[in-house]
Design a protein around this motif. Sequence first.
Motif, short mmCIF file in Angstrom:
data_model
loop_
_atom_site.label_atom_id
_atom_site.label_comp_id
_atom_site.label_asym_id
_atom_site.label_seq_id
_atom_site.Cartn_x
_atom_site.Cartn_y
_atom_site.Cartn_z
N PHE A 289 -4.01 -20.15 2.64
CA PHE A 289 -4.36 -19.04 3.52
C PHE A 289 -3.09 -18.49 4.20
CE2 PHE A 289 -8.76 -21.14 4.17
CZ PHE A 289 -9.17 -20.67 2.93
N ALA A 290 -3.27 -17.43 4.99
CA ALA A 290 -2.14 -16.73 5.59
C ALA A 290 -1.27 -17.65 6.43
CB ALA A 290 -2.65 -15.55 6.42
N GLU A 291 -1.89 -18.52 7.23
CA GLU A 291 -1.11 -19.38 8.12
C GLU A 291 -0.33 -20.44 7.34
OE1 GLU A 291 -5.38 -20.97 8.01
OE2 GLU A 291 -4.36 -19.02 8.14
N GLN A 292 -0.64 -20.62 6.08
CA GLN A 292 0.07 -21.58 5.25
C GLN A 292 1.18 -20.94 4.43
OE1 GLN A 292 -3.80 -22.64 3.43
NE2 GLN A 292 -3.29 -24.77 3.92
N ARG A 293 1.39 -19.67 4.63
CA ARG A 293 2.38 -18.92 3.86
C ARG A 293 3.55 -18.49 4.73
NH1 ARG A 293 -0.02 -15.96 -1.02
NH2 ARG A 293 -1.89 -17.16 -1.53
N GLY A 294 4.66 -18.17 4.10
CA GLY A 294 5.87 -17.85 4.83
C GLY A 294 6.26 -16.38 4.76
N ILE A 295 7.31 -16.05 5.51
CA ILE A 295 7.86 -14.69 5.58
C ILE A 295 9.36 -14.77 5.41
CG2 ILE A 295 8.22 -12.68 7.07
CD1 ILE A 295 5.60 -13.35 8.47
N VAL A 296 9.91 -13.86 4.60
CA VAL A 296 11.36 -13.74 4.44
C VAL A 296 11.74 -12.29 4.71
CG1 VAL A 296 13.29 -13.82 2.81
CG2 VAL A 296 11.58 -15.64 2.80
N SER A 297 12.73 -12.07 5.56
CA SER A 297 13.16 -10.71 5.89
C SER A 297 14.67 -10.62 5.86
CB SER A 297 12.63 -10.30 7.27
OG SER A 297 13.13 -11.17 8.28
N GLY A 298 15.18 -9.41 5.84
CA GLY A 298 16.62 -9.20 5.82
C GLY A 298 16.95 -7.75 5.58
N ARG A 299 18.18 -7.52 5.21
CA ARG A 299 18.65 -6.16 4.91
C ARG A 299 19.58 -6.21 3.73
NH1 ARG A 299 22.23 -2.12 8.79
NH2 ARG A 299 21.34 -0.16 8.04
N LEU A 300 19.41 -5.29 2.80
CA LEU A 300 20.26 -5.23 1.61
C LEU A 300 21.15 -4.01 1.68
CD1 LEU A 300 20.93 -6.52 -1.14
CD2 LEU A 300 19.23 -5.00 -2.17
N LEU A 301 22.45 -4.25 1.50
CA LEU A 301 23.45 -3.19 1.47
C LEU A 301 24.16 -3.23 0.12
CD1 LEU A 301 24.99 -3.85 4.99
CD2 LEU A 301 23.28 -2.12 4.41
N PHE A 368 14.00 -5.09 4.71
CA PHE A 368 12.84 -5.51 3.92
C PHE A 368 12.16 -6.70 4.58
CE2 PHE A 368 16.37 -8.06 2.33
CZ PHE A 368 15.83 -9.32 2.21
N LYS A 369 10.88 -6.87 4.28
CA LYS A 369 10.10 -8.00 4.75
C LYS A 369 9.11 -8.39 3.66
CE LYS A 369 6.81 -9.37 8.37
NZ LYS A 369 6.06 -8.90 9.56
N ILE A 370 9.18 -9.63 3.23
CA ILE A 370 8.26 -10.15 2.22
C ILE A 370 7.33 -11.13 2.91
CG2 ILE A 370 8.06 -11.28 -0.02
CD1 ILE A 370 11.00 -10.60 -0.53
N SER A 371 6.03 -10.83 2.88
CA SER A 371 5.05 -11.65 3.59
C SER A 371 4.14 -12.37 2.59
CB SER A 371 4.20 -10.79 4.52
OG SER A 371 5.01 -10.10 5.44
N GLY A 372 3.39 -13.33 3.09
CA GLY A 372 2.38 -14.01 2.28
C GLY A 372 2.95 -14.86 1.18
N ILE A 373 4.10 -15.49 1.42
CA ILE A 373 4.79 -16.24 0.37
C ILE A 373 4.27 -17.68 0.32
CG2 ILE A 373 7.03 -16.94 -0.52
CD1 ILE A 373 8.22 -14.79 1.43
N ARG A 374 3.88 -18.10 -0.85
CA ARG A 374 3.50 -19.50 -1.03
C ARG A 374 4.71 -20.40 -0.78
NH1 ARG A 374 -0.58 -21.20 -4.67
NH2 ARG A 374 -2.21 -19.63 -4.99
N ALA A 375 4.46 -21.56 -0.18
CA ALA A 375 5.54 -22.52 0.04
C ALA A 375 6.18 -22.90 -1.30
CB ALA A 375 5.01 -23.75 0.76
N GLY A 376 7.50 -22.99 -1.31
CA GLY A 376 8.19 -23.34 -2.54
C GLY A 376 9.65 -22.95 -2.49
N ASN A 377 10.34 -23.23 -3.58
CA ASN A 377 11.77 -22.94 -3.69
C ASN A 377 11.95 -21.73 -4.59
OD1 ASN A 377 14.44 -23.70 -2.95
ND2 ASN A 377 14.77 -24.44 -5.04
N TYR A 378 12.71 -20.72 -4.11
CA TYR A 378 12.84 -19.46 -4.81
C TYR A 378 14.30 -19.00 -4.82
CZ TYR A 378 7.80 -19.14 -3.81
OH TYR A 378 6.45 -19.38 -3.72
N SER A 379 14.57 -18.08 -5.72
CA SER A 379 15.76 -17.23 -5.62
C SER A 379 15.32 -15.86 -5.16
CB SER A 379 16.48 -17.14 -6.97
OG SER A 379 17.12 -18.35 -7.30
N LEU A 380 16.20 -15.18 -4.44
CA LEU A 380 15.92 -13.81 -4.02
C LEU A 380 16.67 -12.86 -4.95
CD1 LEU A 380 15.31 -12.30 -0.64
CD2 LEU A 380 17.08 -11.21 -2.02
N TYR A 381 15.92 -11.95 -5.56
CA TYR A 381 16.47 -11.00 -6.52
C TYR A 381 16.27 -9.58 -6.01
CZ TYR A 381 15.79 -15.05 -9.65
OH TYR A 381 15.80 -16.29 -10.23
#
Length: 601
Positions: A289-301, A368-381
């Motif tokens: 569910f939503a409370e079990q998911r993460g958020i990643v944010s930042g800015r790309l230049l 940018f803001k990516i919401s609703g991310i399942r827990a886990g290990n990722y690369s950001l592309y």
Amino acid sequence: MLQLERINLGRIHKHNGDDEIYYPPVQLRVLENHVVLDNGILNVTLSTPGGMITGIEYNGIDNLLEYEYKENNRGFIMLRGYSGFYSYVIFERLEGWPDINISQGRIAFKLQHNLFQYMAVSDDRQRIMPTTQDREKGRVLDYPEAVLLTNPANSFLTGEVDDKYQYSSDNKDNRVHGWMCSDPPTGFWIITPSNEFKTAGPVKQDLTSHAGPISLSMFFSTHYAGQPLMIEFRNGEPWKKVFGPVFIYLNSVLDGEDPLTLWADAKEQMIIETESWPYNFPVSDDFPFAEQRGIVSGRLLVRDRYFSWLTSDLLIKEIIVGRFYISERLITANSAYIGLAPPGEPGSWQTENKGYQFWTQSDVMGYFKISGIRAGNYSLYAWVPGFIGDYKCNFEINVEPGGKIRLGNLIYDPPRNGPTLWEIGIPDRTAAEFFVPDPNPRLMNQLYVDQPDKNLGDKTYVPTTWKIMFGLENVDIAANYTLQIALASATDAELQVRINDEARETPHFSTGLIGKDNAIARHGIHGLYWLYSVGIPGSLLVGTTNTIFLTQSRGSSPWKGIMYDYIRLEAPSSNIQTTRPCGDSFISTTSQIAMHVRRES
């Protein structure tokens, strides 16, 4: 292994922000070979023990589905007060199981052909469709999916070509599609609230709805990519993944009202479903569910020292004593596609097919803001329209349940070896702006009369050469120039590059045999993305007119070929574009190069 989830009973639906309306509880009736679920708006019949949906009753229609359709469906949720139902599947492979390849996974519905005749995929792609019988009476063309309609029941369709691939969409655009019935006015829609479970990222293309009438929810396939997207399991590899839920939405209007308003209502419901993701009703432990998911944010230049600085989103990094100058030119990554996917090489997300992916687009300032991310290990592309190549963050990102990660400023250095001398096309990973000849008028679908495709009609296929002719001043024969070639698609093709000598037997550069995405046959303007940086010694160039020959050397079939995305010639890195301070503005010293492009067959 497929898991059938229990029915979620007693939920109250708040529709379109209106006051809560209480509907009867969901009723479950168990029959000898079927179970029937009824929430007072519709009822759905499922076979037992298989769980196949065999009937959908709604709006006075006893069954929206074709009676003899035998496509298997699994995973089903009906909620109280909802005009529709949710469907999903959990694929699980246990450790030690045998080797296997999987090419396609989907949910498919075949509707009653005498009721559903009008299809809608998007605002500008909707029409009355041919029937299965129309296709059976037609003439099959070069492959079975493409049929010339010779004697359709609707004479307006006579002479058109129908092909299910004509109605494909990118994952990012495939949020709602389906069919409309005019009597009684009824809509059947598949709404996809999230693409996290789909493979190959936001620009992967796949089927939607097509003649049958058939409506699909494609979870994964090799379409528009080929073998690289075949899911392969070896050496007992375990795997589990949740696909969906997707919402099967049914709507209706009163007699006398315009049935086309069903499409507008379906789009509104799509927004509601999208904003409700991740859903809070699945009972499976495999769906967080939503409370079990993460958020990643930042800015790309974007840092491109040769890119034109005359742009409104230029960032001045340093200010000294009231005089502006640029020590590093940083450009905001406007509308960049930014996503999390399983760790890999830059660009590997477009062939990734086992994990989850989470994508968004940056705003005009690159945030940018990516919401609703399942827990886990990722690369950001990421990839940025207007720039070639692929970005990958240089560290992996571990998303914890409920975690929030702020990445700050990220800088993408796109591939470049020198200033631009000339460029062709727009680097956006499609061939949209490249020339397409007029089609054979006897082999057209009127839905695409303003978006024609090519068919020469003479059954002769030969290698094709394009000539790029351009002039240069002050050629540096001791330095290296760079030809950047970005391809939007390739199928059993080989691109050869020759410089000022078309007759040369050995090309200066060759890609070798590349591509299996079959985008040409499937009416696409992109498949998998390819990028090549070709070094050109200055000794091969002259100070007058130069010609670069680009040859697709494997022309034995109408489906073999490439699609260009973007081509650029760069000067040697020593020829740096310079800028000089002049008050609060700058003057560029880069010269303009004239260029002429023509096609030779």
